[in-house]
Design an enzyme around this catalytic site. Structure first.
Site, PDB file in Angstrom:
ATOM      1  N   LYS A 131       0.875  -1.185   0.000  1.00 20.50           N
ATOM      2  CA  LYS A 131       0.000   0.000   0.000  1.00 20.50           C
ATOM      3  C   LYS A 131       0.901   1.221   0.000  1.00 20.50           C
ATOM      4  O   LYS A 131       1.876   1.291   0.745  1.00 20.50           O
ATOM      5  CB  LYS A 131      -0.911  -0.004   1.230  1.00 20.50           C
ATOM      6  CG  LYS A 131      -1.769   1.279   1.356  1.00 20.50           C
ATOM      7  CD  LYS A 131      -2.816   1.182   2.462  1.00 20.50           C
ATOM      8  CE  LYS A 131      -3.457   2.549   2.732  1.00 20.50           C
ATOM      9  NZ  LYS A 131      -4.468   2.511   3.818  1.00 20.50           N
ATOM     10  N   ASP A 144      -2.587   9.928   4.126  1.00 18.05           N
ATOM     11  CA  ASP A 144      -4.006   9.583   4.189  1.00 18.05           C
ATOM     12  C   ASP A 144      -4.745  10.566   5.096  1.00 18.05           C
ATOM     13  O   ASP A 144      -4.826  10.376   6.306  1.00 18.05           O
ATOM     14  CB  ASP A 144      -4.170   8.142   4.709  1.00 18.05           C
ATOM     15  CG  ASP A 144      -5.641   7.720   4.742  1.00 18.05           C
ATOM     16  OD1 ASP A 144      -6.478   8.447   4.182  1.00 18.05           O
ATOM     17  OD2 ASP A 144      -5.930   6.647   5.323  1.00 18.05           O
ATOM     18  N   LYS A 202     -10.326  12.608   8.232  1.00 14.52           N
ATOM     19  CA  LYS A 202      -9.979  12.036   9.546  1.00 14.52           C
ATOM     20  C   LYS A 202      -9.953  13.146  10.586  1.00 14.52           C
ATOM     21  O   LYS A 202      -9.634  14.290  10.259  1.00 14.52           O
ATOM     22  CB  LYS A 202      -8.565  11.432   9.487  1.00 14.52           C
ATOM     23  CG  LYS A 202      -8.461  10.071   8.861  1.00 14.52           C
ATOM     24  CD  LYS A 202      -7.021   9.575   8.957  1.00 14.52           C
ATOM     25  CE  LYS A 202      -6.821   8.280   8.189  1.00 14.52           C
ATOM     26  NZ  LYS A 202      -7.574   7.145   8.725  1.00 14.52           N
ATOM     27  N   ASP A 242       1.255   5.836   5.823  1.00 14.38           N
ATOM     28  CA  ASP A 242       0.327   4.994   5.062  1.00 14.38           C
ATOM     29  C   ASP A 242       0.930   4.439   3.766  1.00 14.38           C
ATOM     30  O   ASP A 242       0.239   3.774   2.994  1.00 14.38           O
ATOM     31  CB  ASP A 242      -0.959   5.778   4.773  1.00 14.38           C
ATOM     32  CG  ASP A 242      -2.198   4.894   4.896  1.00 14.38           C
ATOM     33  OD1 ASP A 242      -2.099   3.822   5.516  1.00 14.38           O
ATOM     34  OD2 ASP A 242      -3.257   5.275   4.356  1.00 14.38           O
ATOM     35  N   ASP A 252     -12.194   7.352   3.232  1.00 15.87           N
ATOM     36  CA  ASP A 252     -11.076   6.991   4.096  1.00 15.87           C
ATOM     37  C   ASP A 252     -10.732   5.499   3.997  1.00 15.87           C
ATOM     38  O   ASP A 252      -9.697   5.069   4.492  1.00 15.87           O
ATOM     39  CB  ASP A 252     -11.391   7.376   5.551  1.00 15.87           C
ATOM     40  CG  ASP A 252     -10.158   7.397   6.432  1.00 15.87           C
ATOM     41  OD1 ASP A 252      -9.040   7.360   5.875  1.00 15.87           O
ATOM     42  OD2 ASP A 252     -10.316   7.452   7.665  1.00 15.87           O
ATOM     43  N   GLU A 311      -9.539   3.977   1.573  1.00 17.11           N
ATOM     44  CA  GLU A 311      -8.944   4.192   0.254  1.00 17.11           C
ATOM     45  C   GLU A 311      -7.902   3.141  -0.118  1.00 17.11           C
ATOM     46  O   GLU A 311      -7.705   2.833  -1.285  1.00 17.11           O
ATOM     47  CB  GLU A 311      -8.302   5.589   0.198  1.00 17.11           C
ATOM     48  CG  GLU A 311      -6.866   5.693   0.750  1.00 17.11           C
ATOM     49  CD  GLU A 311      -6.749   5.358   2.231  1.00 17.11           C
ATOM     50  OE1 GLU A 311      -7.770   5.409   2.936  1.00 17.11           O
ATOM     51  OE2 GLU A 311      -5.642   5.017   2.681  1.00 17.11           O
ATOM     52  N   ARG A 367      -7.767  -0.104   0.159  1.00 19.91           N
ATOM     53  CA  ARG A 367      -8.281  -1.284  -0.566  1.00 19.91           C
ATOM     54  C   ARG A 367      -8.618  -0.947  -2.015  1.00 19.91           C
ATOM     55  O   ARG A 367      -8.520  -1.808  -2.892  1.00 19.91           O
ATOM     56  CB  ARG A 367      -9.497  -1.845   0.175  1.00 19.91           C
ATOM     57  CG  ARG A 367     -10.645  -0.896   0.295  1.00 19.91           C
ATOM     58  CD  ARG A 367     -11.665  -1.327   1.349  1.00 19.91           C
ATOM     59  NE  ARG A 367     -11.185  -1.083   2.715  1.00 19.91           N
ATOM     60  CZ  ARG A 367     -11.871  -1.397   3.810  1.00 19.91           C
ATOM     61  NH1 ARG A 367     -13.040  -1.980   3.715  1.00 19.91           N
ATOM     62  NH2 ARG A 367     -11.380  -1.134   4.999  1.00 19.91           N
TER      63      ARG A 367
HETATM   64  N1  BES Z   1      -4.715   4.136   6.711  1.00 19.92           N
HETATM   65  C1  BES Z   1      -5.875   3.801   7.423  1.00 19.92           C
HETATM   66  C2  BES Z   1      -5.674   2.670   8.429  1.00 19.92           C
HETATM   67  C3  BES Z   1      -4.735   2.954   9.576  1.00 19.92           C
HETATM   68  C4  BES Z   1      -5.217   3.398  10.782  1.00 19.92           C
HETATM   69  C5  BES Z   1      -3.386   2.712   9.455  1.00 19.92           C
HETATM   70  C6  BES Z   1      -4.367   3.643  11.828  1.00 19.92           C
HETATM   71  C7  BES Z   1      -2.509   2.950  10.511  1.00 19.92           C
HETATM   72  C8  BES Z   1      -3.011   3.410  11.709  1.00 19.92           C
HETATM   73  C9  BES Z   1      -6.980   3.370   6.468  1.00 19.92           C
HETATM   74  O1  BES Z   1      -6.927   3.912   5.196  1.00 19.92           O
HETATM   75  C10 BES Z   1      -8.280   3.818   7.057  1.00 19.92           C
HETATM   76  O2  BES Z   1      -8.449   4.980   7.218  1.00 19.92           O
HETATM   77  N2  BES Z   1      -9.126   2.858   7.383  1.00 19.92           N
HETATM   78  C11 BES Z   1     -10.383   3.142   7.971  1.00 19.92           C
HETATM   79  C12 BES Z   1     -11.406   2.270   7.283  1.00 19.92           C
HETATM   80  C13 BES Z   1     -12.817   2.605   7.625  1.00 19.92           C
HETATM   81  C14 BES Z   1     -13.218   3.930   7.023  1.00 19.92           C
HETATM   82  C15 BES Z   1     -13.687   1.501   7.096  1.00 19.92           C
HETATM   83  C16 BES Z   1     -10.286   2.802   9.456  1.00 19.92           C
HETATM   84  O3  BES Z   1      -9.645   1.825   9.793  1.00 19.92           O
HETATM   85  O4  BES Z   1     -10.847   3.550  10.261  1.00 19.92           O
HETATM   86 ZN    ZN Z   2      -5.048   4.539   4.542  1.00 22.68          ZN
HETATM   87 ZN    ZN Z   3      -7.925   5.869   5.117  1.00 29.67          ZN
END
Ligand code: BES
Ligand code: ZN
Ligand code: ZN
Length: 489
Positions: A258, A263, A270, A281, A340, A342, A344
């Protein structure tokens, strides 16, 4: 480049001598003492039990070394114990300004371990513990002492030298991954990340480099990367590195990372606190680049493909909106319900692209879900896989490396949570629970029948505080050493 010389005897002058002592050895020596056979210079054992990480200092132990440091090795004597002990020693002398340090290589090691493995583990622990990121500071606080290994038994020399060399390469790769993660997003744009890959290819004759810019991505219909990248002023790039070994490759492996250089969450922005560490990220791509930087030096016998879709997830007038529908490289449509989620969406394209080269196994490293932190905490990665044997080998490699990983299921029952009314898939689950699994199931739509291992490194890729004596705050380079081990097994 750093080197660690191997000596046969203690040089005439050295600032510090380090000796590892395990619990059993100390107990035996103390018993000997009761029978009054103990040599005079072993008095300090009385303060020592030898538990892992215990440090006992001694001043002026001999004319040849001003100080001595005895470090507890514990009792289980795993490779991780040697790594930990070496890292603890390195940390213990951080406040001191030393020029030369001699580490006595343990004269006796357990039968199940090889001399070269132990030398590699000690090297990893020591050098990783001295990692620091001070590129943006006016002056650096760190002064690296010159380390040498003392190997009394001459037969041990060659394997120790081999172990050190391998250890140094493992650390070099890990440090590159750490540097890339620690670099602020402003200096690590998708183009910068693409250039880092190009530089690695240029430095190695066995690595070739391909890249697809926005125009090419449009032509190849990589709608996922384009959608996530469209809100940023920095255009996206798909990067493809290919390593071919000198001899005919035994197997073909594809590593996908990734590569969201920042992000922000996009329009599904966020909160400020959650955004603070989001330069991390692209840690998956950093892992891939770290690995690629030493494939040639380690003479890895596999053909290795490294692939990442570098883009920045930003809110703007151009950004992808909640409710938009996009079409990915393999023709699957996705309803973007939350901008968010993103990672995937970008991985959809990079995974589908990777399957085109029919690898024997496809692995991806991704800081994919906050849910993985909830499930396994900060230090353990989630592993989801469609393969049995490769996964077993990978988890075994991780175990010896000291990188903590745990398998989670690709549960088909949860597939329905990804259903969309308007597209083939929705990019978030209909449930607030089991987010690691639904993210994994989402990715599975893009790997086809290719044997696949997904590693969610959202927790361990970035340390909010020190994890281990050799894993300080910041980027950790997680996954590099386990994967290299797999590639050499
Ligand atoms: N990059 C984040 C996941 C992440 C969170 C990595 C904390 C490292 C530390 C990812 O893109 C994300 O924001 N995921 C969301 C998904 C949700 C919107 C379904 C999440 O985990 O809150
Ligand atoms: Zn992310
Ligand atoms: Zn994200």
């Amino acid at each position: 480049m750093l080197s660690i010389p191997v000596l046969e005897e203690l040089p005439t002058k050295t600032d510090l001598r380090i000796t590892f002592l395990d619990e059993k050895f100390i107990r035996r020596e103390l018993q000997k003492k009761q029978s009054s056979e103990i040599p005079a210079d072993l008095f300090h054992f009385e303060q020592m039990t030898g538990v892992l990480g215990q440090c006992v200092w001694e001043d002026h132990p001999s004319l040849r070394s001003r100080r001595a440091l005895y470090v507890g090795l514990g009792s289980t004597l795993t490779l991780e114990d040697y790594r930990q002990a070496a890292a603890t020693a390195r940390m213990a002398l951080k406040p001191w300004s030393l020029r030369s340090v001699i580490l006595t290589f343990p004269p006796v090691i357990p039968k199940r371990l090889s001399v070269s493995e132990v030398a590699q583990a000690i090297t990893e622990g020591w050098v990783l513990a001295s990692y620091h990121f001070d590129r943006y500071k006016k002056k650096t606080k760190y002064k690296e002492p010159r380390l040498s290994f003392l190997v009394a038994d001459k037969r041990g020399h060659a394997p120790v030298v081999r172990g050190i060399e391998k250890g140094l390469l493992f650390v070099q790769a890990t440090s590159l991954a750490r540097d890339l993660v620690n670099t602020p997003a402003a200096f690590n744009t998708p183009k910068d990340l693409m250039e880092s890959a190009r530089a690695i290819a240029q430095a190695h004759s066995s690595i070739s480099f391909k890249m697809f810019d926005e125009t090419k991505l449009k032509r190849m219909k990589a709608g996922g990367i384009l959608a996530i990248g469209q809100g940023s002023m920095h255009p996206p790039f798909l990067v493809h590195l290919i390593y071919k070994p000198k001899k005919k490759a035994v197997k073909k492996i594809a590593l996908v990372g990734k590569a969201v250089t920042f992000d922000s969450g996009g329009l599904s922005l966020k909160p400020a606190d959650a955004m603070m560490s989001m330069k991390c990220d692209m840690a998956g791509a950093a892992t891939v680049l770290g690995i690629f930087s030493v494939l040639e030096e380690l003479q890895v016998p596999f053909e290795v493909h490294g692939i990442f879709a570098a883009c920045e997830n930003m809110p703007s007038g151009h950004a992808i909106r909640p409710g938009d529908i996009i079409k990915t490289l393999n023709g699957t449509t996705i309803e973007i319900a939350n901008t968010d989620a993103e990672g995937r969406v970008t991985l959809a394209d990079s995974l589908a692209y990777a399957t085109k080269f029919s690898p024997d196994v496809l692995m991806d490293f991704a800081t994919l879900t906050g849910a993985c932190l909830v499930a396994l905490g900060e230090e353990i990665a989630g592993v989801l896989s469609t393969t049995g044997n490769w996964k077993k080998r990978f988890l075994q490699a991780a175990e010896t490396t000291g990188e903590k990983m745990w398998e989670l299921p690709l549960e088909k029952k949860y597939e329905k949570l990804l259903e969309s009314d308007v597209a083939d898939l929705r990019n978030i689950s209909g449930s607030k629970y089991g987010g690691v699994l639904t993210a994994g199931l989402f990715l599975q739509h893009f790997v086809g029948k290719t044997p696949w291992i997904h590693v969610d490194i959202a927790g361990p890729a970035f340390a909010e505080k020190m994890f281990e004596p050799y894993i300080q705050k910041g980027g950790t380079g997680f996954g590099v050493r386990s994967c290299l081990r797999l590639l050499l097994s």
